[in-house]
Design a protein around this motif. Sequence first.
Motif, PDB file in Angstrom:
ATOM      1  N   THR A  87       0.703  -1.199  -0.007  1.00 15.19           N
ATOM      2  CA  THR A  87       0.022  -0.009  -0.084  1.00 15.19           C
ATOM      3  C   THR A  87       0.846   1.320   0.104  1.00 15.19           C
ATOM      4  O   THR A  87       1.978   1.396   0.529  1.00 15.19           O
ATOM      5  CB  THR A  87      -0.859   0.056   1.058  1.00 15.19           C
ATOM      6  N   ASP A  88       0.665   2.266  -0.737  1.00 15.41           N
ATOM      7  CA  ASP A  88       1.035   3.449  -0.737  1.00 15.41           C
ATOM      8  C   ASP A  88       0.212   4.791  -0.496  1.00 15.41           C
ATOM      9  O   ASP A  88      -0.924   4.541  -1.292  1.00 15.41           O
ATOM     10  CB  ASP A  88       1.749   3.747  -1.985  1.00 15.41           C
ATOM     11  N   LEU A  89       0.597   5.652   0.088  1.00 14.42           N
ATOM     12  CA  LEU A  89      -0.489   6.876   0.520  1.00 14.42           C
ATOM     13  C   LEU A  89       0.545   8.160  -0.091  1.00 14.42           C
ATOM     14  O   LEU A  89       1.513   8.279   0.110  1.00 14.42           O
ATOM     15  CB  LEU A  89      -0.351   7.031   2.063  1.00 14.42           C
ATOM     16  N   SER A 125      -4.575   6.960  -1.782  1.00 13.47           N
ATOM     17  CA  SER A 125      -4.095   5.626  -1.317  1.00 13.47           C
ATOM     18  C   SER A 125      -4.473   4.547  -2.155  1.00 13.47           C
ATOM     19  O   SER A 125      -5.680   4.090  -2.493  1.00 13.47           O
ATOM     20  CB  SER A 125      -4.880   5.541   0.079  1.00 13.47           C
ATOM     21  N   ASP A 166       2.447   2.507   5.284  1.00 18.08           N
ATOM     22  CA  ASP A 166       3.331   3.567   4.622  1.00 18.08           C
ATOM     23  C   ASP A 166       3.193   4.718   5.735  1.00 18.08           C
ATOM     24  O   ASP A 166       2.133   5.087   6.221  1.00 18.08           O
ATOM     25  CB  ASP A 166       2.698   3.966   3.336  1.00 18.08           C
ATOM     26  N   LEU A 209     -10.447   5.731   3.940  1.00 18.26           N
ATOM     27  CA  LEU A 209      -9.461   6.872   3.988  1.00 18.26           C
ATOM     28  C   LEU A 209      -9.854   8.033   5.152  1.00 18.26           C
ATOM     29  O   LEU A 209     -11.151   8.086   4.974  1.00 18.26           O
ATOM     30  CB  LEU A 209      -9.287   7.173   2.725  1.00 18.26           C
ATOM     31  N   VAL A 252      -5.640  13.664  -1.908  1.00 18.20           N
ATOM     32  CA  VAL A 252      -4.971  12.501  -1.137  1.00 18.20           C
ATOM     33  C   VAL A 252      -5.148  11.186  -1.891  1.00 18.20           C
ATOM     34  O   VAL A 252      -6.414  10.948  -2.210  1.00 18.20           O
ATOM     35  CB  VAL A 252      -5.130  12.118   0.087  1.00 18.20           C
ATOM     36  N   SER A 255      -1.535   2.856   6.672  1.00 16.59           N
ATOM     37  CA  SER A 255      -0.787   4.108   6.412  1.00 16.59           C
ATOM     38  C   SER A 255      -1.326   5.240   6.984  1.00 16.59           C
ATOM     39  O   SER A 255      -2.365   5.449   7.245  1.00 16.59           O
ATOM     40  CB  SER A 255      -0.820   4.255   4.985  1.00 16.59           C
ATOM     41  N   SER A 271      -4.937   5.772   6.325  1.00 14.73           N
ATOM     42  CA  SER A 271      -5.698   4.989   5.305  1.00 14.73           C
ATOM     43  C   SER A 271      -5.566   3.400   5.698  1.00 14.73           C
ATOM     44  O   SER A 271      -4.399   3.092   6.105  1.00 14.73           O
ATOM     45  CB  SER A 271      -4.887   5.027   4.020  1.00 14.73           C
ATOM     46  N   THR A 315      -3.917   0.427  -2.368  1.00 12.82           N
ATOM     47  CA  THR A 315      -3.437  -1.108  -1.988  1.00 12.82           C
ATOM     48  C   THR A 315      -3.432  -2.021  -3.229  1.00 12.82           C
ATOM     49  O   THR A 315      -4.463  -2.227  -3.941  1.00 12.82           O
ATOM     50  CB  THR A 315      -4.339  -1.417  -0.890  1.00 12.82           C
ATOM     51  N   SER A 371       2.688  15.051   5.716  1.00  8.35           N
ATOM     52  CA  SER A 371       1.796  15.654   5.492  1.00  8.35           C
ATOM     53  C   SER A 371       1.923  17.149   5.401  1.00  8.35           C
ATOM     54  O   SER A 371       2.580  17.439   6.475  1.00  8.35           O
ATOM     55  CB  SER A 371       0.582  15.255   6.175  1.00  8.35           C
TER      56      SER A 371
END
Lengths: 342, 342
Positions: free
Chosen positions: A53-55, A142, B131, B55, A140, B97, B142, A144, B135
Amino acid sequence: MSEKRTEISALGEFGLIDHLNEKIVIRHSSTLKGIGDDAAVIDSGEHVKVVTTDLLLEGVHFDLSYAPLTHVGFKAVAVNVSDVAAMNAIPKQITVSIALSNRFSVEAVDALYAGINAAAEHYSVDVIGGDTTASRSGLVISVTAIGEAKKEQIVYRSGAKVNDIICVTGDLGGALVGLQVLEREKQVFLSNPDMKPELEKYQIVTARQLRPEARMDIIHELRELEVIPTSMMDISDGLASELFHICKASNVGVTIYEDKLPIDKQTFDTAVELGLDPITCVLNGGEDYELLFTIDQKDFHKLEKHPDIHFIGHVSKEEDGKYLVTKSGTAAQLKAQGWKHF
Amino acid sequence: MSEKRTEISALGEFGLIDHLNEKIVIRHSSTLKGIGDDAAVIDSGEHVKVVTTDLLLEGVHFDLSYAPLTHVGFKAVAVNVSDVAAMNAIPKQITVSIALSNRFSVEAVDALYAGINAAAEHYSVDVIGGDTTASRSGLVISVTAIGEAKKEQIVYRSGAKVNDIICVTGDLGGALVGLQVLEREKQVFLSNPDMKPELEKYQIVTARQLRPEARMDIIHELRELEVIPTSMMDISDGLASELFHICKASNVGVTIYEDKLPIDKQTFDTAVELGLDPITCVLNGGEDYELLFTIDQKDFHKLEKHPDIHFIGHVSKEEDGKYLVTKSGTAAQLKAQGWKHF
């Protein structure tokens, strides 16, 4: 309040992550690998699932003043696919959550999703869920990603062995150089809005930054050639930093050779133009999303002729340390810098 | 630019989601269910995996002026576990995350993770990845949860049949009433910082808002009693809104009875004190995270004596519509309002 306050900068990004991970408890035997690799691995019968996962936040990970929303959407998917690739797995499903303010129009959201859907098609993944919500400030995203592989195909960071050959795909440093060009042109534009950004001669490097490719092509080729790397990562924080991760996870050292490091001509020329050392860009530039992997010497002949795999050095004993042999023949200690957001 | 600009508010939150989902293509036969339920369902041999993601943004989903970070962390996990529960599956793994600014100290992040880890322990899930990033503004969280069930155990929104009995767990409206209390006390505090918030008499409702529970206990009990609901959802947007989802997915109508709707005494009294209609709170209050499900009449005797399952009405034919029968015996058309963040 007299409570203790420790700044996050005192730990740094990796320090904070280590600090938080210390408290994680694994309860299920189906969790084959938790935190600590490119993706987690979950037992699932014959196959295993990998999860990553990346945010991504506007203003931190992307700048909409020069990144088209379509590219942002594509990249958000690609960076997760790249993590699945780095486990030697095939991506199958993704979830995509977005938060956006009313600054964004439906057309803007459509552009973002055009990129997301293009990447889903390109990498053959299904968008299976997500969350769409409001944001008080920027965009934003996100993502996965869930991938699949046979258990014995999974490649961790921890499998590198002494005398293995270190390989990287493609070329490195382009994404960082591209980012510098985009930032420079943004400043020029901000100081004089009549100036048109000159980006034509920088197309390769700016594309590396704005619309990176996950190297699924290499994963499929490795399968055809019946090569399972002994360790693998994707290069998101920079080659040197990733080599440090492999050394730590595998308890090994590495020696790499400056004259073997792959760098594209436009990347080299632009780095020089910008006053940057091209080799530093290759070693410490992030976001190239190429693959770094190690192979047993017996597999070398299978990859030897591959036009896009470069053999940059070998794995050594842990006590032999981490070295870069320069073109002049000097062995210099490798330093991992990575990217700092905090 | 002369490009067309359509405001997101012109579509609304659900309209935007529908608009985006129209373009989604499913490519893999292992994707048993994509977007459109509480969670996606992926084939995985004998078992299936369910996947859900949320989220959460500071200032939109939580307000740190009254929500302790530990509770925010717990809730971020609980709401995802609740979606897994709503598929009649058992949660196993989560990714977490977070994005945070340097306004947060290491101690603050520790408090957040204390809540995340407490929820992971409480619901027996493994934190397998995530992650951690910077910010520019508020805290972003998330969470993606992965659960497991046998294929025949999975309960979708689409299985409700005419004459099924409509059930809800616990009591409803508390989370909305709790939010109103917290917002009122915040305004009092902002206008006079010497005033101490009076929250003791509102403990039940504020807890419903700040630290909701996913009803995994009910899922386990349903298994013990060998009851598989015909349809199920968790109540995150409000009972009326969720009933509309089940009606749409199952092509049915519903009739529910005002005098059967479960409301806690403190919720009722506080709603009245705040000048809110308690029944409106029950019907349209979100974030209770109770379960709404339908059962075949043959299963009624198994649940009849359950102290925390309430039978609020029955499923009817689609053409019979959606009705609330008031205490006076009048049938009023149900309206779904849900929560609007945009």
